[in-house]
Enzyme design. Structure first.
Site, PDB file in Angstrom:
ATOM      1  N   HIS A 105      -4.900   6.351  -6.995  1.00 13.97           N
ATOM      2  CA  HIS A 105      -4.219   5.468  -7.943  1.00 13.97           C
ATOM      3  C   HIS A 105      -5.227   5.086  -9.022  1.00 13.97           C
ATOM      4  O   HIS A 105      -6.366   5.508  -9.015  1.00 13.97           O
ATOM      5  CB  HIS A 105      -3.810   4.156  -7.259  1.00 13.97           C
ATOM      6  CG  HIS A 105      -2.770   4.255  -6.218  1.00 13.97           C
ATOM      7  ND1 HIS A 105      -1.437   4.390  -6.509  1.00 13.97           N
ATOM      8  CD2 HIS A 105      -2.851   4.176  -4.869  1.00 13.97           C
ATOM      9  CE1 HIS A 105      -0.745   4.371  -5.373  1.00 13.97           C
ATOM     10  NE2 HIS A 105      -1.564   4.253  -4.364  1.00 13.97           N
ATOM     11  N   CYS A 144      -0.062   9.134  -3.617  1.00 15.35           N
ATOM     12  CA  CYS A 144      -0.040   8.312  -2.403  1.00 15.35           C
ATOM     13  C   CYS A 144       1.299   8.379  -1.658  1.00 15.35           C
ATOM     14  O   CYS A 144       1.580   9.387  -1.042  1.00 15.35           O
ATOM     15  CB  CYS A 144      -0.464   6.894  -2.731  1.00 15.35           C
ATOM     16  SG  CYS A 144      -1.100   6.036  -1.278  1.00 15.35           S
ATOM     17  N   ARG A 174      -6.432   0.513   7.336  1.00 15.68           N
ATOM     18  CA  ARG A 174      -6.060   1.100   6.057  1.00 15.68           C
ATOM     19  C   ARG A 174      -7.329   1.593   5.370  1.00 15.68           C
ATOM     20  O   ARG A 174      -8.397   1.015   5.540  1.00 15.68           O
ATOM     21  CB  ARG A 174      -5.356   0.075   5.163  1.00 15.68           C
ATOM     22  CG  ARG A 174      -4.029  -0.410   5.680  1.00 15.68           C
ATOM     23  CD  ARG A 174      -3.346  -1.284   4.658  1.00 15.68           C
ATOM     24  NE  ARG A 174      -2.871  -0.522   3.508  1.00 15.68           N
ATOM     25  CZ  ARG A 174      -1.758   0.221   3.500  1.00 15.68           C
ATOM     26  NH1 ARG A 174      -1.003   0.283   4.582  1.00 15.68           N
ATOM     27  NH2 ARG A 174      -1.404   0.876   2.422  1.00 15.68           N
TER      28      ARG A 174
HETATM   29  N1  GLN Z   1       2.891   3.679   2.349  1.00 20.11           N
HETATM   30  C1  GLN Z   1       1.807   4.574   2.270  1.00 20.11           C
HETATM   31  C2  GLN Z   1       0.589   4.226   3.118  1.00 20.11           C
HETATM   32  O1  GLN Z   1       0.260   3.069   3.300  1.00 20.11           O
HETATM   33  C3  GLN Z   1       1.464   4.762   0.821  1.00 20.11           C
HETATM   34  C4  GLN Z   1       0.832   3.572   0.153  1.00 20.11           C
HETATM   35  C5  GLN Z   1       0.519   3.832  -1.281  1.00 20.11           C
HETATM   36  O2  GLN Z   1       1.298   4.481  -2.004  1.00 20.11           O
HETATM   37  N2  GLN Z   1      -0.579   3.261  -1.766  1.00 20.11           N
HETATM   38  O3  GLN Z   1      -0.034   5.118   3.610  1.00 20.11           O
END
Ligand code: GLN
Length: 244
Positions: A194, A97, A130
């Protein structure tokens, strides 16, 4: 299988990049080596430390918020060459990520552009909403589909010569549109998965370990393990999400 073989793992900034238990990936790498009578040496890199990638077999970078990503990026840019030489020399690297986004040329957040390490030809921009939820990915690095969890604002776009890690069967992946998830470039895996990634995806863990052992010892042969629990966990998620 000759014992005494050692895999040296470099874990970058565990205090900053450890979203959704990403550091659990390190435990899995260690256990899967030890169960086979092999050795694992884990060195953590903290802010201010030198990244001694030349001494490592496998580098791990976890995920983090945009804020933590900025901090790490600044720190790593000064040591970019060390990591670029490692990747160029076939070093094994897993990045999740926020760590995955760092591998690319840049992470564009509106008017702000955070320069990345340019280790892999890709870039990320931020979109809305998101992309959040469970994910299933078919990938050549794992006999079972990869299962996990994603939560990212970034949309990652791969260069023409970079393969995706796999094809999204359920969830969003790199951008929610292309059907691609992650990247696979030389011995580098970047992924939005993840979970942490490796406990339910032993095929991915062994792919990384085999590559690391092959590079160091000339043979990546790994004794099979009884992965009953790992595969049951993988299957439960797969069936829940795909219905098969
Ligand atoms: N900051 C990044 C995003 O929101 C990665 C987030 C994460 O590692 N889950 O895209």
């Amino acid at each position: 299988m000759a014992s005494g073989r050692l895999v040296r793992v470099l874990h970058l900034y565990p205090e900053l990049l450890n979203l959704y238990g990403d550091s659990g990936n390190i435990l899995v790498l260690r256990r899967r080596l030890e169960w086979r009578g092999l050795c694992c040496e884990v060195s953590e890199v903290h802010m201010g430390d030198r990244v001694r990638a030349a001494d490592a077999d496998l580098v791990f970078i976890g995920g983090g918020s945009d804020r933590e990503q900025r901090i790490v990026c600044e720190e790593l840019l000064a040591q970019r060459q060390e990591l670029a030489s490692f990747v160029g020399d076939g070093g094994v690297l897993l990045a999740v990520c926020g760590g995955y986004q760092l591998l690319g040329h840049s992470y564009i957040m509106g008017n702000e552009e955070v320069r990345g390490l340019s280790l892999v030809d890709l870039y990320t921009d931020r979109g809305s909403p998101r992309l959040i939820g469970n994910v299933v990915v078919e990938s050549c690095v794992s006999p079972q589909p990869i299962v996990g969890y994603e939560n990212h604002g970034g949309r990652t776009h791969l260069g023409a010569d970079v393969e995706p890690l796999g094809r999204v069967l359920s969830g969003y992946g790199n951008d929610g549109k292309s059907g691609q998830e992650g990247c696979l470039y030389r011995n580098v895996i970047g992924t939005y998965v993840h979970g942490p990634l490796l406990p339910k995806n032993p095929g991915v863990a062994d792919w990384l370990l085999a590559r690391a052992l092959e590079r160091r010892y000339g043979s990546g042969e790994l004794e099979p393990l009884d992965d009953f629990e790992e595969l049951a966990a993988n299957e439960t998620m797969r069936v829940r999400l795909l219905g098969v």
